[in-house]
Scaffold this motif. Sequence first.
Motif, PDB file in Angstrom:
ATOM      1  N   PRO A 173     -46.453 -21.088  76.977  1.00 43.22           N
ATOM      2  CA  PRO A 173     -45.827 -22.414  76.983  1.00 43.22           C
ATOM      3  C   PRO A 173     -44.666 -22.457  75.983  1.00 43.22           C
ATOM      4  CG  PRO A 173     -47.891 -22.457  75.759  1.00 43.22           C
ATOM      5  CD  PRO A 173     -47.774 -21.083  76.342  1.00 43.22           C
ATOM      6  N   THR A 174     -43.726 -23.376  76.213  1.00 43.34           N
ATOM      7  CA  THR A 174     -42.638 -23.585  75.251  1.00 43.34           C
ATOM      8  C   THR A 174     -43.052 -24.722  74.327  1.00 43.34           C
ATOM      9  OG1 THR A 174     -41.088 -22.955  76.957  1.00 43.34           O
ATOM     10  CG2 THR A 174     -40.162 -24.027  75.013  1.00 43.34           C
ATOM     11  N   ARG A 175     -43.420 -24.380  73.129  1.00 48.60           N
ATOM     12  CA  ARG A 175     -43.938 -25.382  72.192  1.00 48.60           C
ATOM     13  C   ARG A 175     -42.867 -25.794  71.188  1.00 48.60           C
ATOM     14  NH1 ARG A 175     -48.661 -26.453  74.817  1.00 48.60           N
ATOM     15  NH2 ARG A 175     -50.306 -24.912  74.417  1.00 48.60           N
ATOM     16  N   LEU A 176     -43.023 -27.031  70.713  1.00 47.59           N
ATOM     17  CA  LEU A 176     -42.254 -27.443  69.544  1.00 47.59           C
ATOM     18  C   LEU A 176     -43.184 -27.245  68.349  1.00 47.59           C
ATOM     19  CD1 LEU A 176     -39.932 -28.687  68.004  1.00 47.59           C
ATOM     20  CD2 LEU A 176     -40.756 -30.954  68.688  1.00 47.59           C
ATOM     21  N   MET A 177     -42.902 -26.213  67.573  1.00 39.26           N
ATOM     22  CA  MET A 177     -43.789 -25.881  66.456  1.00 39.26           C
ATOM     23  C   MET A 177     -43.330 -26.588  65.193  1.00 39.26           C
ATOM     24  SD  MET A 177     -44.609 -21.939  67.419  1.00 39.26           S
ATOM     25  CE  MET A 177     -42.955 -21.587  67.957  1.00 39.26           C
ATOM     26  N   LEU A 178     -44.062 -27.655  64.864  1.00 41.46           N
ATOM     27  CA  LEU A 178     -43.799 -28.386  63.620  1.00 41.46           C
ATOM     28  C   LEU A 178     -44.963 -28.065  62.680  1.00 41.46           C
ATOM     29  CD1 LEU A 178     -42.554 -31.824  65.057  1.00 41.46           C
ATOM     30  CD2 LEU A 178     -41.224 -29.791  64.466  1.00 41.46           C
ATOM     31  N   THR A 179     -45.117 -26.780  62.448  1.00 43.04           N
ATOM     32  CA  THR A 179     -46.221 -26.271  61.638  1.00 43.04           C
ATOM     33  C   THR A 179     -45.645 -25.642  60.369  1.00 43.04           C
ATOM     34  OG1 THR A 179     -46.040 -24.109  62.684  1.00 43.04           O
ATOM     35  CG2 THR A 179     -47.562 -25.672  63.700  1.00 43.04           C
ATOM     36  N   PRO A 180     -46.534 -25.248  59.460  1.00 42.27           N
ATOM     37  CA  PRO A 180     -46.058 -24.485  58.290  1.00 42.27           C
ATOM     38  C   PRO A 180     -45.770 -23.027  58.682  1.00 42.27           C
ATOM     39  CG  PRO A 180     -48.166 -25.588  57.870  1.00 42.27           C
ATOM     40  CD  PRO A 180     -47.947 -25.606  59.342  1.00 42.27           C
ATOM     41  N   GLY A 181     -45.357 -22.770  59.847  1.00 44.11           N
ATOM     42  CA  GLY A 181     -45.025 -21.443  60.335  1.00 44.11           C
ATOM     43  C   GLY A 181     -45.988 -21.005  61.411  1.00 44.11           C
ATOM     44  N   PRO A 182     -45.550 -20.285  62.445  1.00 40.91           N
ATOM     45  CA  PRO A 182     -44.133 -19.985  62.652  1.00 40.91           C
ATOM     46  C   PRO A 182     -43.358 -21.220  63.095  1.00 40.91           C
ATOM     47  CG  PRO A 182     -45.435 -19.193  64.513  1.00 40.91           C
ATOM     48  CD  PRO A 182     -46.401 -19.721  63.504  1.00 40.91           C
ATOM     49  N   SER A 183     -42.059 -21.195  62.806  1.00 34.75           N
ATOM     50  CA  SER A 183     -41.188 -22.258  63.300  1.00 34.75           C
ATOM     51  C   SER A 183     -40.554 -21.798  64.605  1.00 34.75           C
ATOM     52  CB  SER A 183     -40.127 -22.588  62.247  1.00 34.75           C
ATOM     53  OG  SER A 183     -39.490 -21.421  61.804  1.00 34.75           O
ATOM     54  N   CYS A 184     -39.908 -22.725  65.302  1.00 32.76           N
ATOM     55  CA  CYS A 184     -39.222 -22.363  66.545  1.00 32.76           C
ATOM     56  C   CYS A 184     -38.046 -21.440  66.224  1.00 32.76           C
ATOM     57  CB  CYS A 184     -38.694 -23.621  67.241  1.00 32.76           C
ATOM     58  SG  CYS A 184     -40.003 -24.701  67.844  1.00 32.76           S
ATOM     59  N   ILE A 185     -37.664 -20.638  67.182  1.00 27.55           N
ATOM     60  CA  ILE A 185     -36.513 -19.767  66.962  1.00 27.55           C
ATOM     61  C   ILE A 185     -35.397 -20.102  67.953  1.00 27.55           C
ATOM     62  CG2 ILE A 185     -37.957 -17.939  65.988  1.00 27.55           C
ATOM     63  CD1 ILE A 185     -37.697 -16.339  68.505  1.00 27.55           C
ATOM     64  N   SER A 186     -34.178 -19.861  67.525  1.00 29.42           N
ATOM     65  CA  SER A 186     -32.999 -20.168  68.333  1.00 29.42           C
ATOM     66  C   SER A 186     -32.933 -19.269  69.572  1.00 29.42           C
ATOM     67  CB  SER A 186     -31.758 -19.938  67.468  1.00 29.42           C
ATOM     68  OG  SER A 186     -30.629 -19.729  68.270  1.00 29.42           O
ATOM     69  N   PRO A 187     -32.337 -19.762  70.667  1.00 32.34           N
ATOM     70  CA  PRO A 187     -32.098 -18.893  71.831  1.00 32.34           C
ATOM     71  C   PRO A 187     -31.330 -17.629  71.431  1.00 32.34           C
ATOM     72  CG  PRO A 187     -31.587 -21.171  72.374  1.00 32.34           C
ATOM     73  CD  PRO A 187     -31.898 -21.144  70.909  1.00 32.34           C
ATOM     74  N   ARG A 188     -30.492 -17.725  70.432  1.00 34.12           N
ATOM     75  CA  ARG A 188     -29.756 -16.532  69.979  1.00 34.12           C
ATOM     76  C   ARG A 188     -30.716 -15.478  69.450  1.00 34.12           C
ATOM     77  NH1 ARG A 188     -25.012 -18.631  66.069  1.00 34.12           N
ATOM     78  NH2 ARG A 188     -25.237 -16.470  65.375  1.00 34.12           N
ATOM     79  N   VAL A 189     -31.781 -15.923  68.799  1.00 40.86           N
ATOM     80  CA  VAL A 189     -32.757 -14.970  68.248  1.00 40.86           C
ATOM     81  C   VAL A 189     -33.594 -14.362  69.383  1.00 40.86           C
ATOM     82  CG1 VAL A 189     -34.700 -14.720  66.650  1.00 40.86           C
ATOM     83  CG2 VAL A 189     -32.738 -16.140  66.017  1.00 40.86           C
ATOM     84  N   TYR A 190     -33.924 -15.180  70.401  1.00 35.64           N
ATOM     85  CA  TYR A 190     -34.617 -14.622  71.581  1.00 35.64           C
ATOM     86  C   TYR A 190     -33.771 -13.531  72.226  1.00 35.64           C
ATOM     87  CZ  TYR A 190     -38.285 -18.204  71.751  1.00 35.64           C
ATOM     88  OH  TYR A 190     -39.361 -18.990  71.478  1.00 35.64           O
ATOM     89  N   ARG A 191     -32.478 -13.773  72.321  1.00 39.37           N
ATOM     90  CA  ARG A 191     -31.604 -12.770  72.946  1.00 39.37           C
ATOM     91  C   ARG A 191     -31.605 -11.479  72.140  1.00 39.37           C
ATOM     92  NH1 ARG A 191     -28.298 -17.249  74.318  1.00 39.37           N
ATOM     93  NH2 ARG A 191     -26.878 -16.963  72.579  1.00 39.37           N
ATOM     94  N   ALA A 192     -31.569 -11.616  70.810  1.00 41.86           N
ATOM     95  CA  ALA A 192     -31.553 -10.419  69.963  1.00 41.86           C
ATOM     96  C   ALA A 192     -32.818  -9.581  70.171  1.00 41.86           C
ATOM     97  CB  ALA A 192     -31.415 -10.827  68.491  1.00 41.86           C
TER      98      ALA A 192
END
Length: 403
Positions: free
Chosen positions: A11-30
């Motif tokens: 699932p695509t979650r919005l992680m508002l946790t003390p980690g992990p945080s969401c990552i940018s689409p740029r980081v997914y591409r990398a």
Amino acid sequence: MTNPIEELRPPTRLMLTPGPSCISPRVYRALAMPLVGHVDPWFTEFMGGVQEMLRRVFQTQNHITFPISASGSGGIETAVVNVLEPGDEAIVCVNGTFSGRMAEVAERTGAKIHRVAAPFGRTVDPEDVRRAGQGRKIKFVGLAHGETSTGVVTKIDPFRKVADELGALLIVDSVATLAGVPLDVDRQHIDICFSGTQKAISAPPGMAPITVNARVDEMLRNRKSKVQSWYFDLTMVTDYWGKGRTYHHTPPIPLIYALHEALRIVLEEGLEASWKRHRQNQAALIAGLEAMGIPLFVENPEDRLPTVTAVTIPNGIDGAKTRARLLNEFNIEIAGGLGDFKTTMWRIGLMGYSSQRANVLLFLDALERILLDQGMKLAVGAGIAAAVGSFGRAEPVAVGHGK
Ligand SMILES: *Cc1c(COP(=O)(O)O)cnc(C)c1O
């Protein structure tokens, strides 16, 4: 039980946790870039860029600066086992689970560890550290800059002063703070500082950036005994991340690609701007929570960690059920408490890519709906209105991050 050979579809979650945080689409591409070998000349040069960006984010000139192949806890382990030798004594400031973990890791080396404690939700008093160290030979003073289990931030400078008086090194766990909260390794004379990639840097979990200064480097070279951990022996790992790029272990290459992109995003935004964004989004979150009658766990506003906000679950509200509804109906993940606070606390992370204005408003709206359904008396819309008001009073910052 789902079919094990079915295609992977998390699932695509919005992680508002003390980690992990969401990552940018740029980081997914990398992450999806072609794999190369760990001593490929292209890669060994690429590593240098990652190190240079880490130096900028840590604000240090330290030569020994690189990501350890392990999660944040591996950073703790690396920092602690490299400096301790049999018979050593050290002080660890314990005000929560993660600073407690540093003490535990240190105790397992057989060294004598003095835990200087503070009640959870508060910072340790540097005076207590001074007293604990008096008349002893203390190897290091260790602390968690951001104590994620309780949402407390500690001012580092007074501990540097005490460590100097004791002739001790200062070790700082910046897993929850690096890139999200002001931290300047060289100016603050931090001897060893480590972090994690999955918090305010917003890369995937699995690496622990670390930086150590020349004083520590010299100490490591003059150790009488071998470091008890082969894998985390800094002098050996430095042979790979240093000039020679000599094989020690195979690092998680795609994670290093992702870290590279995440660091580019941090530096494009600028550290000052990032710190400000984290502060402002948390201020709006707090304004919203308070307007909804949800008590903050950390009483002193100065001690509140900008990346993680701990709250006490209001009376009559089922904490676990609330988190389950946030996840299942809104795709939002927040955390419960740790240890003694498992059922009485929520921890809301606004870190890195997750720390965005829209996320604060979305979360407050979802939470309000769920609390109303559980019969909590609150003024409809008051939380959002307070958050919007807080944003209105804040200086403008870039709304997005790493688009
Ligand atoms: C998250 C965290 C850790 C542990 O990191 P892992 O990646 O879970 O091993 C250590 N210290 C602090 C302050 C943290 O927030």
